[in-house]
Each structure stands twice: as structure tokens, then as C-alpha cells.
Enzyme design. Structure first.
Site, PDB file in Angstrom:
ATOM      1  N   SER A 113      -3.335 -10.765 -11.772  1.00  0.00           N
ATOM      2  CA  SER A 113      -2.579 -11.649 -10.893  1.00  0.00           C
ATOM      3  C   SER A 113      -3.037 -13.099 -10.915  1.00  0.00           C
ATOM      4  O   SER A 113      -2.984 -13.742 -11.949  1.00  0.00           O
ATOM      5  CB  SER A 113      -2.625 -11.078  -9.479  1.00  0.00           C
ATOM      6  OG  SER A 113      -1.776 -11.804  -8.655  1.00  0.00           O
ATOM      7  N   HIS A 114      -3.525 -13.578  -9.780  1.00  0.00           N
ATOM      8  CA  HIS A 114      -3.877 -14.982  -9.636  1.00  0.00           C
ATOM      9  C   HIS A 114      -5.282 -15.280 -10.152  1.00  0.00           C
ATOM     10  O   HIS A 114      -5.712 -16.431 -10.124  1.00  0.00           O
ATOM     11  CB  HIS A 114      -3.789 -15.366  -8.158  1.00  0.00           C
ATOM     12  CG  HIS A 114      -4.624 -14.451  -7.300  1.00  0.00           C
ATOM     13  ND1 HIS A 114      -4.283 -13.135  -7.102  1.00  0.00           N
ATOM     14  CD2 HIS A 114      -5.785 -14.633  -6.660  1.00  0.00           C
ATOM     15  CE1 HIS A 114      -5.195 -12.562  -6.338  1.00  0.00           C
ATOM     16  NE2 HIS A 114      -6.126 -13.444  -6.058  1.00  0.00           N
ATOM     17  N   ASP A 276       2.506 -17.218  -9.612  1.00  0.00           N
ATOM     18  CA  ASP A 276       1.144 -16.918 -10.057  1.00  0.00           C
ATOM     19  C   ASP A 276       1.122 -16.244 -11.435  1.00  0.00           C
ATOM     20  O   ASP A 276       2.136 -16.216 -12.131  1.00  0.00           O
ATOM     21  CB  ASP A 276       0.446 -16.025  -9.030  1.00  0.00           C
ATOM     22  CG  ASP A 276       1.085 -14.649  -8.964  1.00  0.00           C
ATOM     23  OD1 ASP A 276       2.275 -14.542  -9.272  1.00  0.00           O
ATOM     24  OD2 ASP A 276       0.384 -13.680  -8.623  1.00  0.00           O
ATOM     25  N   ASP A 278       1.184 -13.204 -12.598  1.00  0.00           N
ATOM     26  CA  ASP A 278       2.122 -12.127 -12.925  1.00  0.00           C
ATOM     27  C   ASP A 278       3.477 -12.273 -12.242  1.00  0.00           C
ATOM     28  O   ASP A 278       4.285 -11.339 -12.263  1.00  0.00           O
ATOM     29  CB  ASP A 278       1.509 -10.761 -12.608  1.00  0.00           C
ATOM     30  CG  ASP A 278       1.151 -10.603 -11.143  1.00  0.00           C
ATOM     31  OD1 ASP A 278       0.858 -11.617 -10.488  1.00  0.00           O
ATOM     32  OD2 ASP A 278       1.166  -9.463 -10.649  1.00  0.00           O
ATOM     33  N   ASP A 280       4.481 -12.544  -9.065  1.00  0.00           N
ATOM     34  CA  ASP A 280       4.907 -11.934  -7.790  1.00  0.00           C
ATOM     35  C   ASP A 280       4.637 -12.823  -6.584  1.00  0.00           C
ATOM     36  O   ASP A 280       5.167 -12.574  -5.497  1.00  0.00           O
ATOM     37  CB  ASP A 280       4.309 -10.526  -7.606  1.00  0.00           C
ATOM     38  CG  ASP A 280       2.795 -10.503  -7.674  1.00  0.00           C
ATOM     39  OD1 ASP A 280       2.187 -11.579  -7.842  1.00  0.00           O
ATOM     40  OD2 ASP A 280       2.221  -9.399  -7.568  1.00  0.00           O
ATOM     41  N   ARG A 281       3.822 -13.861  -6.751  1.00  0.00           N
ATOM     42  CA  ARG A 281       3.553 -14.743  -5.604  1.00  0.00           C
ATOM     43  C   ARG A 281       4.450 -15.975  -5.644  1.00  0.00           C
ATOM     44  O   ARG A 281       4.991 -16.318  -6.696  1.00  0.00           O
ATOM     45  CB  ARG A 281       2.101 -15.216  -5.631  1.00  0.00           C
ATOM     46  CG  ARG A 281       1.118 -14.112  -5.438  1.00  0.00           C
ATOM     47  CD  ARG A 281      -0.286 -14.658  -5.314  1.00  0.00           C
ATOM     48  NE  ARG A 281      -1.212 -13.571  -5.014  1.00  0.00           N
ATOM     49  CZ  ARG A 281      -2.359 -13.705  -4.396  1.00  0.00           C
ATOM     50  NH1 ARG A 281      -2.757 -14.915  -4.020  1.00  0.00           N
ATOM     51  NH2 ARG A 281      -3.134 -12.674  -4.156  1.00  0.00           N
ATOM     52  N   LYS A 375       6.198  -7.648  -4.442  1.00  0.00           N
ATOM     53  CA  LYS A 375       6.589  -8.972  -3.992  1.00  0.00           C
ATOM     54  C   LYS A 375       7.151  -9.706  -5.197  1.00  0.00           C
ATOM     55  O   LYS A 375       6.883  -9.323  -6.334  1.00  0.00           O
ATOM     56  CB  LYS A 375       5.427  -9.711  -3.353  1.00  0.00           C
ATOM     57  CG  LYS A 375       4.167  -9.829  -4.193  1.00  0.00           C
ATOM     58  CD  LYS A 375       3.059 -10.354  -3.301  1.00  0.00           C
ATOM     59  CE  LYS A 375       1.780 -10.633  -4.064  1.00  0.00           C
ATOM     60  NZ  LYS A 375       1.004  -9.430  -4.352  1.00  0.00           N
TER      61      LYS A 375
HETATM   62  C1  G16 Z   1      -2.732  -8.613  -4.062  1.00  0.00           C
HETATM   63  C2  G16 Z   1      -1.867  -7.659  -3.296  1.00  0.00           C
HETATM   64  C3  G16 Z   1      -1.368  -8.320  -2.054  1.00  0.00           C
HETATM   65  C4  G16 Z   1      -2.516  -8.884  -1.240  1.00  0.00           C
HETATM   66  C5  G16 Z   1      -3.319  -9.823  -2.111  1.00  0.00           C
HETATM   67  C6  G16 Z   1      -4.553 -10.409  -1.448  1.00  0.00           C
HETATM   68  O1  G16 Z   1      -1.931  -9.648  -4.538  1.00  0.00           O
HETATM   69  O2  G16 Z   1      -0.793  -7.211  -4.071  1.00  0.00           O
HETATM   70  O3  G16 Z   1      -0.630  -7.395  -1.331  1.00  0.00           O
HETATM   71  O4  G16 Z   1      -2.066  -9.558  -0.119  1.00  0.00           O
HETATM   72  O5  G16 Z   1      -3.742  -9.135  -3.249  1.00  0.00           O
HETATM   73  O6  G16 Z   1      -5.534  -9.480  -1.417  1.00  0.00           O
HETATM   74  P1  G16 Z   1      -7.026  -9.823  -1.046  1.00  0.00           P
HETATM   75  O7  G16 Z   1      -6.965 -10.606   0.240  1.00  0.00           O
HETATM   76  O8  G16 Z   1      -7.635  -8.470  -0.880  1.00  0.00           O
HETATM   77  O9  G16 Z   1      -7.641 -10.637  -2.146  1.00  0.00           O
HETATM   78  P2  G16 Z   1      -1.874  -9.984  -6.076  1.00  0.00           P
HETATM   79  O10 G16 Z   1      -0.889 -11.104  -6.170  1.00  0.00           O
HETATM   80  O11 G16 Z   1      -3.290 -10.368  -6.431  1.00  0.00           O
HETATM   81  O12 G16 Z   1      -1.455  -8.709  -6.722  1.00  0.00           O
END
Ligand code: G16
Length: 542
Positions: A113-114, A276, A278, A280-281, A375
Site C-alpha cells: 500500500s502506502h 496511494d 495500490d 485504494d486511498r 476502499k
Molecule cells: C490499511 C487498511 C485500512 C487501515 C489502514 C491503517 O490500509 O486497509 O483499513 O485503516 O491500513 O492501518 P494502521 O493504522 O494499522 O497502519 P492500506 O491502505 O495500508 O491497505
């Protein structure tokens, strides 16, 4: 082609976090590491022979090699077909859509992801179930348990050109390489009023979308520039790179700095957005104006019926616990149910499958609906564009009007990244230990109403998730939440979430940090975080 059975030893660190297994690339490249986890997935999902699978990722470093390994393992484990995005590319929402559209038994998404990419960056893998959503905790825990006892995995040598559209074979298994963008773009056209948005853009409404050299580039180019006619160049940093150009593909005010400069500069466009790694954000900006993800969810919920896909109304709204209560107010006004879940998109799946909610959102720049089970960054951007094209007002005015009607939830998240795990734990323990003294205490203008460690009982299947974040709630609805991130790979990231409510229109235009300054001071005092971690300021403020 016969499968090789490879003997292996279990690893002890393959417990999926908030969203799948995320580790340094070097860890994933270690002998058997990826293979063990993939075999653990296959063993746990026990897909009947002949099942189909979706496979793709955000294109980060090691994506291609991992796809080759997983194709070989899928063939050896009896899958009849794997649908792969060309060059191994699929944004997370596009993968979710494909799983649903093609009725596969699920999909494997390769993304951290990010988190930064490249040889020294992060890699990640997660399994999404047949509904298109991230595997529920019960399954991720089973995969983890399996990974701790695994002794062998099955693989065949796969040599497939995933750069070429069409079908080929690995042993008995078909590999179908598809255009990663087409199905997703079609889905977006079925939800939003493209004609209206096109006209609005034609009338001079200027947008800028920062793809941050991540997976959304090709999707945004096709949808925003080719199909909606946004000016060429409206999509910036559009070419996906394996290391995201050395950047941190996290759409917030700190890491999307190229876009922020433009949106806060001279002659800023009317609308700015970023996604981001992937896809989704999302981050939404107006000209010199930032929309918090919590407010974004509330605005979308309040205006959903302006969008063709939601014209009939929305069934309910869900948000993660640390997300502000702005959407709750809208739900109350609309007379629809709202839900507060733990952090992690996986907790929304049951509610959407049961038809209890239509829109979901998280403070962590995630917004989505039941069109997929992830998302969806570009979806949120298109939703905003559809609303702005309807109302023909600037983003800022949209928010001012919203706050006037529903009140404003001042909101901010302070992240302390890469602090030693022990120090992060000590902060959490200190807060938890103070709960007894805090009950009913008057802290400046705030009186404590409750303190707890958030736990959630899923209203659909009754499953219980505990230890989801420490909440200190005040009598006026203000809150401080302490939580450790479940997505980082080095040290620990401590997140402090702050929220207060302002109904008085005359007081709704303050800077959030100023409005929250007393709560920020209280949060530092209660947690002792400056003394324990030595950090005097957050790494990132959103
Ligand atoms: C993931 C989850 C999200 C979550 C986020 C933050 O996002 O899919 O539902 O809100 O992590 O998580 P944390 O606060 O535990 O770092 P992504 O975009 O990284 O897949």
C-alpha cells in the site's frame, strides 16, 4: 508437468497485520518465505480443484517475480485458471471488482500500500475472499497458524509472458492476462454521471490528480483524461515505478507534497486529489483547502443521492473507530443506521454483504462503497467530481455548508513513526494504567466520560475483536484515541487521534491544530509520550 514438493521450515513472523502480511523486500526474497505464506493461504482456503483466482499487485519492486512464483504454485495446487493484470498490475479496488465480476474463489493482491517500495522498501501480500474483500480475521489467523507448522509447498516452474494480453498455460492451468483498467473503468461509468462531470470540466473546472508514481496512474489517465476529458497533464506522476520514484506513496499533506504545493500555490486548480501505492486511498483538496477523510465520508453520505449509483438512497454508513463522528451525524439526520468498527477494511465486509451499509470510510484516507469490497481511491475522486459538478460550488464552500448544517468535528491524527517497539508499548501501557484515575476527571475544559480498550462484536457473525485502540471520551463528545499501527514494518508507529465538536458556525473556521490544542496537550500529559519516546513532535500530522 508434475508439481515439485519442496521441503520447508516454518517462519514465526507471518502473522498478517491490519491489511495482510507486510515485510521488507529482503525478507520476502529470503528462501521459501513467500512460498510458505502462499502455501499457507492455499491450505487454509481449501479451494476445490478447478477453482479460479485473481492475481495482481501495485507494481512495486519484486511484484513480477512474486507473480511468477504464485502462478507456479497455483498450478501445482490445482487451480484451473488465474486471471492476472497485464504486467502483474491490478489496483486493489480493481482486483476486488474482478473477483466479484468473474466469480472467482478469491484473489491474491501484492501490495504494501502506502509503504515505500524498491529493493530496500516494503512488500506485501494478502488474500481477498470470494466477496472481493480482505480475508476476515478468522481466516488470517488460520493462515498464520498454518504458516507456523508448514513443512512443504507445491510448485511447478512457470514461464508465462504476463506482458501480453490473452491466454496461455502453466501445466493444466490457464493464465488469462487482462487489461487491468478496462473492467474498473466500466464499473466507474456505471456508477457516476460521466456526462455531467465532462461538461463541468469543459466549463473550465480545473483538476489535478497525483498518482504518486504508483498503480493509479494508468487508471486515472484513462478515466480522468481520456474518458472525462480533463486537460492533458491533469494526472501527474502518472507512470508507475517499482520504487515510486523514491517517494512515499501515501496521499497525505506530508507525502503528497508535489500536489500540496500546487493546490496551495498561486492560481491553484479547483480540485486536487491523490491516491496511494495500490490505489485504494484518497486525499481530497480544494483550492488552498484540505478535506479530512472523516469529513469526506460525511459529505459523500449527505449528498449520495445526487450520484446515479446511489440515487435510491444509502442503507447505512460505517466508519472505523478512530474516524471522527461526522458521518454519524449525517446518518442520524438521514435516519439510517451507522456502525463503528475496528481499523481495517476487512471489518466492513460483513456489513456490506448483509446489505446493512452502503458507504464506509476511515480516517486513514480510505473511502468506499458496496460497489467493491475494498476502499477505492479513484471512486472517491469521481464521487467528489460528480457532487461538485452537480452543485457547481468550490470544495471549501461544500464543507462550510456541511458544517453549518451538521456541525464541525475538528479532527487530526498525529503519527510518531519508527519509534522503538518497547517505547510504543510503554506509552500504551501508561495510558491504560491511568484509566482508573481518569474516569470522571476534569482536564481543563474537558470532563472524562469514559475510557476503554475498544472491542467490537460483529453484528452479522458475532465474532469479537478485542484490543483495538484506547479511547478516552469526554462529556462533550470530544475524544482522544491511542493506537499502534498494524501496517508498518520497522519499529512501531504510534497514532494519536484527536477530535472535538463545534456546533457554533462562528467558531468553525479555525485551524484544526489550534482548535485541538488543549486536547493535544492533554494527550501528551496522559501518555507521557514525550518523556518515554524522546519525540517532541509527530512525524506526520494529518
Ligand atoms: C490499511 C487498511 C485500512 C487501515 C489502514 C491503517 O490500509 O486497509 O483499513 O485503516 O491500513 O492501518 P494502521 O493504522 O494499522 O497502519 P492500506 O491502505 O495500508 O491497505
Amino acid at each position: 508437468m508434475t508439481a515439485r514438493i519442496v521441503a520447508t521450515q516454518p517462519f514465526s513472523d507471518q502473522r498478517p497485520g491490519t491489511s495482510g502480511l507486510r515485510k521488507k523486500v529482503a525478507t520476502f526474497r529470503g528462501e521459501h518465505y513467500l512460498e510458505n505464506f502462499v502455501q499457507s493461504i492455499f491450505d487454509c482456503i481449501a479451494a476445490p480443484a478447478g477453482s479460479e483466482l485473481v492475481l495482481g499487485g501495485d507494481g512495486r519492486f519484486y511484484n513480477r517475480e512474486a507473480i511468477g512464483i504464485i502462478l507456479g504454485m497455483a498450478a501445482a495446487n490445482g487451480f484451473s485458471k488465474v486471471i492476472v493484470g497485464r504486467d502483474g498490475i491490478l489496483s486493489t479496488p480493481a482486483a476486488s471488482n474482478l473477483i466479484r465480476k468473474r466469480n472467482t474463489c478469491g484473489g491474491i493482491i501484492l501490495s504494501a500500500s502506502h509503504n515505500p517500495g524498491g529493493p530496500d522498501g516494503d512488500f506485501g501480500i494478502k488474500f481477498n475472499s470470494a466477496n472481493g474483500g480482505p480475508a476476515p480475521e478468522k481466516l488470517t489467523e488460520a493462515i498464520y497458524a498454518r504458516s507456523r507448522e508448514i513443512s512443504e509447498y507445491r510448485i511447478v516452474d512457470a514461464d508465462v509472458d504476463i506482458g501480453k494480453l490473452g491466454q496461455s498455460r502453466v501445466g493444466e492451468m490457464t493464465v488469462e492476462v487482462i487489461d487491468p483498467v478496462a473492467d474498473y473503468a466500466e464499473l466507474m461509468e456505471s456508477i457516476f454521471d460521466f456526462e455531467l462531470i465532462r461538461d463541468h470540466l469543459k466549463s473550465g473546472f480545473r483538476i489535478r490528480f497525483d498518482a504518486m508514481h504508483a498503480v493509479t496512474g494508468p487508471y486515472a489517465k484513462e478515466i480522468l483524461e481520456n474518458r472525462l476529458g480533463a486537460a492533458p497533464g491533469s494526472v501527474m506522476n502518472a507512470v508507475p515505478l517499482p520504487d515510486f520514484g523514491g517517494g512515499h506513496p501515501d496521499p497525505n499533506l506530508t507525502y503528497a507534497e508535489d500536489l500540496v504545493k500546487i493546490m496551495y500555490g498561486e492560481d491553484a486548480p479547483d480540485f486536487g486529489a491523490a491516491s496511494d501505492g495500490d490505489g485504494d486511498r484518497n486525499m481530497i483538496l480544494g483550492s488552498r483547502f484540505f478535506v479530512t477523510p472523516s469529513d469526506s465520508l460525511a459529505v459523500l453520505a449527505a449528498n449520495a443521492t445526487l450520484v446515479p449509483g446511489y440515487r435510491g438512497g444509502i442503507a447505512g454508513v460505517a466508519r472505523s473507530m478512530p474516524t471522527s463522528a461526522a458521518a454519524d451525524r449525517v446518518a442520524k439526520a438521514l435516519g439510517i443506521p451507522f456502525f463503528e468498527t475496528p481499523t481495517g477494511w476487512k471489518f466492513f465486509g460483513n456489513l456490506m454483504d448483509a446489505g446493512m451499509v452502503t458507504l464506509c470510510g476511515e480516517e486513514s484516507f480510505g473511502t468506499g462503497s458496496n460497489h467493491v469490497r475494498e476502499k477505492d481511491g479513484l471512486w472517491a475522486v469521481l464521487f467528489w467530481l460528480n457532487l461538485l459538478a452537480n452543485k457547481k460550488i468550490p470544495v471549501e464552500q461544500m464543507l462550510l455548508g456541511h458544517w453549518e448544517k451538521y456541525g464541525r468535528n475538528y479532527y487530526s491524527r498525529h503519527d510518531y513513526e519508527e519509534i522503538p517497539a518497547d517505547a510504543a508499548k510503554a506509552v500504551i501501557e501508561k495510558v491504560r494504567d491511568s484509566f482508573g484515575d481518569l474516569q470522571g476527571a476534569q482536564l481543563g475544559q474537558y470532563r472524562v466520560l469514559f475510557c476503554d480498550d475498544f472491542s467490537y462484536t460483529d453484528p452479522v457473525d458475532g465474532s469479537i475483536s478485542t484490543g483495538q485502540g484506547l479511547r478516552i471520551g469526554f462529556t462533550d463528545g470530544s475524544r482522544i484515541v491511542f493506537r499502534l499501527s498494524g501496517t508498518g514494518t520497522s519499529g512501531a508507529t504510534l497514532r494519536v487521534y484527536l477530535e472535538s465538536f463545534e456546533a457554533d458556525v462562528a467558531k468553525q473556521k479555525m485551524d484544526a491544530q489550534d482548535a485541538l490544542s488543549e486536547l493535544i496537550a492533554i494527550s501528551r500529559k496522559i501518555s507521557g509520550l514525550v518523556e518515554i519516546t524522546g519525540r517532541t513532535a509527530p512525524t506526520v500530522i494529518t
